[in-house]
Scaffold this motif. Structure first.
Motif, PDB file in Angstrom:
ATOM      1  N   MET A  39      36.511  29.941  32.222  1.00 20.56           N
ATOM      2  CA  MET A  39      37.814  29.532  31.802  1.00 20.56           C
ATOM      3  C   MET A  39      37.808  28.596  30.285  1.00 20.56           C
ATOM      4  N   ARG A  40      36.765  28.025  30.424  1.00 25.28           N
ATOM      5  CA  ARG A  40      36.530  27.172  29.362  1.00 25.28           C
ATOM      6  C   ARG A  40      36.336  27.884  28.235  1.00 25.28           C
ATOM      7  N   LYS A  41      35.344  28.987  28.265  1.00 19.40           N
ATOM      8  CA  LYS A  41      34.870  29.818  26.922  1.00 19.40           C
ATOM      9  C   LYS A  41      36.116  30.750  26.478  1.00 19.40           C
ATOM     10  N   LEU A  42      36.724  31.153  27.389  1.00 16.25           N
ATOM     11  CA  LEU A  42      38.020  32.209  27.395  1.00 16.25           C
ATOM     12  C   LEU A  42      39.187  31.278  26.931  1.00 16.25           C
ATOM     13  N   ASP A  43      39.134  29.841  27.112  1.00 16.60           N
ATOM     14  CA  ASP A  43      40.218  29.216  26.554  1.00 16.60           C
ATOM     15  C   ASP A  43      41.520  29.540  27.550  1.00 16.60           C
ATOM     16  N   VAL A  44      41.220  29.623  28.665  1.00 17.27           N
ATOM     17  CA  VAL A  44      42.706  29.894  29.507  1.00 17.27           C
ATOM     18  C   VAL A  44      42.523  28.691  30.617  1.00 17.27           C
ATOM     19  N   ARG A  45      43.568  28.833  31.324  1.00 17.93           N
ATOM     20  CA  ARG A  45      43.825  27.722  32.268  1.00 17.93           C
ATOM     21  C   ARG A  45      43.554  28.146  34.117  1.00 17.93           C
ATOM     22  N   ASN A  46      43.542  29.561  34.136  1.00 19.39           N
ATOM     23  CA  ASN A  46      43.306  30.065  35.414  1.00 19.39           C
ATOM     24  C   ASN A  46      42.633  31.133  35.629  1.00 19.39           C
ATOM     25  N   ARG A  47      42.284  31.675  36.788  1.00 14.47           N
ATOM     26  CA  ARG A  47      41.516  32.660  36.790  1.00 14.47           C
ATOM     27  C   ARG A  47      42.390  34.135  36.633  1.00 14.47           C
ATOM     28  N   THR A  48      43.684  33.871  36.809  1.00 12.79           N
ATOM     29  CA  THR A  48      44.594  35.010  36.547  1.00 12.79           C
ATOM     30  C   THR A  48      44.779  35.568  35.014  1.00 12.79           C
ATOM     31  N   GLN A  49      44.950  34.333  34.225  1.00 12.22           N
ATOM     32  CA  GLN A  49      44.858  34.210  32.827  1.00 12.22           C
ATOM     33  C   GLN A  49      43.455  34.865  32.364  1.00 12.22           C
ATOM     34  N   ALA A  50      42.303  34.592  32.962  1.00 11.39           N
ATOM     35  CA  ALA A  50      41.013  35.218  32.543  1.00 11.39           C
ATOM     36  C   ALA A  50      40.842  36.654  32.863  1.00 11.39           C
ATOM     37  N   ALA A  51      41.442  36.993  33.860  1.00 12.32           N
ATOM     38  CA  ALA A  51      41.594  38.568  34.268  1.00 12.32           C
ATOM     39  C   ALA A  51      42.192  39.239  33.276  1.00 12.32           C
ATOM     40  N   LEU A  52      43.530  38.537  32.985  1.00 11.26           N
ATOM     41  CA  LEU A  52      44.316  39.349  31.985  1.00 11.26           C
ATOM     42  C   LEU A  52      43.618  39.469  30.562  1.00 11.26           C
ATOM     43  N   VAL A  53      42.800  38.573  30.145  1.00 10.84           N
ATOM     44  CA  VAL A  53      42.187  38.589  28.870  1.00 10.84           C
ATOM     45  C   VAL A  53      41.121  39.716  29.099  1.00 10.84           C
ATOM     46  N   ALA A  54      40.504  39.740  30.215  1.00 18.07           N
ATOM     47  CA  ALA A  54      39.447  40.688  30.458  1.00 18.07           C
ATOM     48  C   ALA A  54      39.929  41.867  30.493  1.00 18.07           C
ATOM     49  N   ARG A  55      40.884  42.323  31.342  1.00 21.09           N
ATOM     50  CA  ARG A  55      41.438  43.544  31.308  1.00 21.09           C
ATOM     51  C   ARG A  55      41.900  44.234  30.164  1.00 21.09           C
ATOM     52  N   SER A  56      42.541  43.126  29.344  1.00 20.56           N
ATOM     53  CA  SER A  56      43.070  43.819  28.131  1.00 20.56           C
ATOM     54  C   SER A  56      42.000  44.252  27.043  1.00 20.56           C
ATOM     55  N   LEU A  57      40.931  43.809  27.348  1.00 15.56           N
ATOM     56  CA  LEU A  57      39.619  43.990  26.468  1.00 15.56           C
ATOM     57  C   LEU A  57      38.916  45.150  26.744  1.00 15.56           C
ATOM     58  N   GLY A  58      39.385  45.861  28.218  1.00 18.78           N
ATOM     59  CA  GLY A  58      38.704  46.993  28.643  1.00 18.78           C
ATOM     60  C   GLY A  58      37.609  46.565  29.621  1.00 18.78           C
ATOM     61  N   LEU A  59      37.489  45.520  30.002  1.00 13.02           N
ATOM     62  CA  LEU A  59      36.253  45.049  30.874  1.00 13.02           C
ATOM     63  C   LEU A  59      36.688  45.632  32.187  1.00 13.02           C
ATOM     64  N   ASP A  60      37.664  46.014  32.593  1.00 10.51           N
ATOM     65  CA  ASP A  60      38.135  46.699  34.120  1.00 10.51           C
ATOM     66  C   ASP A  60      37.592  48.065  34.055  1.00 10.51           C
ATOM     67  N   LEU A  61      36.428  47.939  34.687  1.00 10.00           N
ATOM     68  CA  LEU A  61      35.607  49.307  34.780  1.00 10.00           C
ATOM     69  C   LEU A  61      36.304  50.309  35.542  1.00 10.00           C
ATOM     70  N   ARG A  62      37.356  49.909  36.366  1.00  7.84           N
ATOM     71  CA  ARG A  62      37.979  51.134  37.225  1.00  7.84           C
ATOM     72  C   ARG A  62      39.071  51.652  36.527  1.00  7.84           C
ATOM     73  N   HIS A  63      39.222  51.321  35.320  1.00  5.17           N
ATOM     74  CA  HIS A  63      40.383  52.184  34.377  1.00  5.17           C
ATOM     75  C   HIS A  63      39.885  52.464  33.206  1.00  5.17           C
TER      76      HIS A  63
END
Length: 212
Positions: free
Chosen positions: A188-212
């Motif tokens: 969360m510190r490296k991604l500059d977000v405040r919670n795990r949900t926001q971290a996941a949103l950032v990751a998904r937006s960059l195409g890290l979700d391998l299921r899609h």
């Protein structure tokens, strides 16, 4: 806001949680129905006992091909606005989504404020503005931050994307729950977000979700 429930149709539990949080802030007290597959969403849409005020729809769901989800749900309830919230390329998908009957398109990398604003507009019958970009802000900087995660941190983040709890992640990686929490703090510190949900949103937006 018109009366009726709000349907959140997305196969990813973590993102359904984020959308539920946004809906509860925009429309406190509104009934919320969740569906993880297109057939389940269609069943809710076709249920006359559950009138809907809004549908929040992911394009990539089990049972959906292309824009079939929009077309099917629009056919089931043509008077209910459909707001697509997807990780698809906004430049391509936004126009197509509207063509198939959606009132608007929002990228999953959008901040919660933007998601809440789009939900509020849709409930008021106002079409959300067309997206200017998939992710506001410095995308390169975010990609650099993700690239700076250690292998274990990346594995933790991918497990969060898969909807796993800290206990499950710890078991899978052979580490303690305290270590998982420590990794999440660093992520969360490296991604500059405040919670795990926001971290996941950032990751998904960059195409890290391998299921899609």
């Amino acid at each position: 806001m018109s009366g009726g429930a709000i349907l959140i149709a997305d196969d990813h539990p973590l993102f359904r949680q984020a959308l539920r949080m946004a809906v509860e802030r925009v429309a406190p007290g509104a009934a919320i129905v969740e569906a993880g597959t297109l057939p389940a969403a269609a069943a809710v849409a076709g249920d006359q006992a559950t009138p809907l005020a809004l549908i929040l729809l992911d394009l990539n769901m089990p049972g959906a091909v292309g824009y079939s989800g929009i077309a099917l749900l629009h056919a089931e309830c043509p008077d209910v606005p459909i707001l697509v919230v997807s990780s698809a390329d906004a430049g391509v998908a936004a126009e197509e989504a509207r063509a198939f009957g959606a009132v608007g398109f929002l990228h999953k990398g959008s901040g919660l404020d933007a998601i809440e604003d789009a939900i509020g507009r849709a409930l008021r019958g106002i079409a959300p503005p067309a997206p200017a970009s998939a992710m506001p802000g410095d995308v390169d900087a975010i990609r650099h931050a993700v690239a700076g995660l250690t292998p274990t941190q990346l594995k933790v983040l991918l497990a969060v994307l898969d909807g796993q709890l800290n206990k499950q992640i710890a078991h899978q990686l052979g580490i303690s729950e305290a270590t998982v929490k420590s990794h999440m703090t660093a992520i969360m510190r490296k991604l500059d977000v405040r919670n795990r949900t926001q971290a996941a949103l950032v990751a998904r937006s960059l195409g890290l979700d391998l299921r899609h």
